[in-house]
Design a protein around this motif. Sequence first.
Motif, PDB file in Angstrom:
ATOM      1  N   ARG A  50     -53.187 -34.210  62.891  1.00 23.50           N
ATOM      2  CA  ARG A  50     -53.353 -34.912  64.159  1.00 23.50           C
ATOM      3  C   ARG A  50     -54.541 -35.848  64.056  1.00 23.50           C
ATOM      4  O   ARG A  50     -55.612 -35.455  63.618  1.00 23.50           O
ATOM      5  CB  ARG A  50     -53.605 -33.903  65.281  1.00 23.50           C
ATOM      6  CG  ARG A  50     -53.469 -34.511  66.671  1.00 23.50           C
ATOM      7  CD  ARG A  50     -52.207 -34.016  67.324  1.00 23.50           C
ATOM      8  NE  ARG A  50     -51.905 -34.768  68.539  1.00 23.50           N
ATOM      9  CZ  ARG A  50     -52.330 -34.417  69.751  1.00 23.50           C
ATOM     10  NH1 ARG A  50     -53.049 -33.330  69.912  1.00 23.50           N
ATOM     11  NH2 ARG A  50     -52.006 -35.142  70.797  1.00 23.50           N
ATOM     12  N   GLY A  51     -54.333 -37.121  64.450  1.00 21.81           N
ATOM     13  CA  GLY A  51     -55.408 -38.094  64.375  1.00 21.81           C
ATOM     14  C   GLY A  51     -55.195 -39.064  63.233  1.00 21.81           C
ATOM     15  O   GLY A  51     -54.055 -39.422  62.897  1.00 21.81           O
ATOM     16  N   HIS A  52     -56.287 -39.492  62.615  1.00 21.41           N
ATOM     17  CA  HIS A  52     -56.216 -40.445  61.509  1.00 21.41           C
ATOM     18  C   HIS A  52     -55.477 -39.822  60.328  1.00 21.41           C
ATOM     19  O   HIS A  52     -55.837 -38.755  59.839  1.00 21.41           O
ATOM     20  CB  HIS A  52     -57.628 -40.852  61.089  1.00 21.41           C
ATOM     21  CG  HIS A  52     -57.654 -41.868  60.004  1.00 21.41           C
ATOM     22  ND1 HIS A  52     -57.333 -43.190  60.202  1.00 21.41           N
ATOM     23  CD2 HIS A  52     -57.959 -41.747  58.687  1.00 21.41           C
ATOM     24  CE1 HIS A  52     -57.451 -43.848  59.061  1.00 21.41           C
ATOM     25  NE2 HIS A  52     -57.826 -43.002  58.131  1.00 21.41           N
ATOM     26  N   LEU A  53     -54.406 -40.476  59.859  1.00 20.96           N
ATOM     27  CA  LEU A  53     -53.605 -39.909  58.781  1.00 20.96           C
ATOM     28  C   LEU A  53     -54.342 -40.012  57.441  1.00 20.96           C
ATOM     29  O   LEU A  53     -54.940 -41.037  57.127  1.00 20.96           O
ATOM     30  CB  LEU A  53     -52.253 -40.623  58.705  1.00 20.96           C
ATOM     31  CG  LEU A  53     -51.425 -40.628  59.997  1.00 20.96           C
ATOM     32  CD1 LEU A  53     -50.044 -41.242  59.759  1.00 20.96           C
ATOM     33  CD2 LEU A  53     -51.285 -39.225  60.569  1.00 20.96           C
ATOM     34  N   GLY A  54     -54.315 -38.937  56.660  1.00 21.86           N
ATOM     35  CA  GLY A  54     -54.985 -38.936  55.365  1.00 21.86           C
ATOM     36  C   GLY A  54     -55.099 -37.570  54.730  1.00 21.86           C
ATOM     37  O   GLY A  54     -54.632 -37.367  53.604  1.00 21.86           O
TER      38      GLY A  54
END
Length: 335
Positions: free
Chosen positions: A167-171
Motif C-alpha cells: 500500500r502506497g508508493h510501489l517498490g
Amino acid sequence: MTRRSALGLLLLAACGGRVAPAPAVPRRTGLRIEPLTDLVPAAGLSWLLDLRPVALMMTDASRQAMAEVVAEDRFAAFASRHGSIDPRAAKELVVASYPEATLTMAEVELDPTKVETAFAARALSVDGRALEGDGDVVRTWGSVAGGSEPAREQIAIVGREALILERGHLGPLRAALAFAEGKLHRALPALHAEPLKRAAELLGDAPARAFAPGPFEGEWAAGLGGLLRASTAAAVSAWPLGSASSGTASLSFRVVLLGAWGADATAAADRLRAAFDVLANDPLGKLMGVDHPVRDAHVVGGADALMLEVGLDALGLARGLHAATAGTVAEIMRF
C-alpha cells in the motif's frame, strides 16, 4: 505509517471498491518464501512486525485475549473483503513499514481466484495484471479508497500459500518477489543486515517479534528514559508461557536496545529498569497489568545491548490494549 501504529497492525490492512477480472489460478509455488522475513527489503525500513498467529493462539485463554482486542465480526468482515483469508490461520504474518509504503505478507492457505476477485471488487480501478515467477505469481495493482484521496495498492498471490500486499508508493513488493526468486545477490533482507541482524539473534525464535532500526528522533528519542536517543535499534519479542492445556495465558516479553553502551552498560541498564517501573506505575501500565507481572522484570546490560525480560498476563494486557488502541484496530479492520 508511524512506529506507534505497529500495535494496531497485528492484522492485515487493505481497502474497499469494485470491478472483476477473470483470474488464472497459479500452480503451487516453487519460490522460497520461508521465512517471510527473508523477503523484507532492508533499505528504508521504518519498522518490522513478525508474527506466527497459529503458535500464539494455542490455548482457549490466548484466543480469549485476542477476542478482547479484535471482535469476531471484524475478522469475518476482513475475510469477506480479502478472499476468505483469516489472519489468525496464518503460519507467518509480516508487516513492514517504509516512509511511503506498507508491505504486508501472509503465509496462509488461500484460493487465488477468490483473493484476486476480492481485490478487484474493493478497487476503484484495476490498472494492471501480470503473471510472474514462471507462472507461480499473479501480481495485480490499482487504486483503492484511502482517506481523502485514492491510494495505490498492489497484491502478489504466490501459489496457494502466500499473499503479499503493498500500500502506497510501489517498490518494496517487487524487491520481496526478487528475494523469493533468488535474484537479489548483492542485497540483504532486513534481518540479515545490521543492526537488525544482531537484534534478531538476541530475541531468538519467538512467535511474535517487532523491530525498529534507529536513529530515533523527535518524541521517540525521549523514549525509555532517553535511551532510544542513543540506540541503533530497538526490538521486542513475546512468546506464550505454560502449556496448551493450561487455563491461563501469560506472555514472556524480551526488550532489546542496541547501542555502543560500553562502560556505561550498567548505568544504562539501571535507566531501562527505571523506565519500566515508571511504565508499570503509569495509568496505562496499570490498565495493562504491567504493575502485576507474572514473572518479575529482569534487566541486564552488555557492551552492545541492553535486555529486559518480564512475564505478563495476556488477558489483562489485551484488555489494556483494547482500551488504548480500540480506535486504531477498528480503523484497520474496517478496510
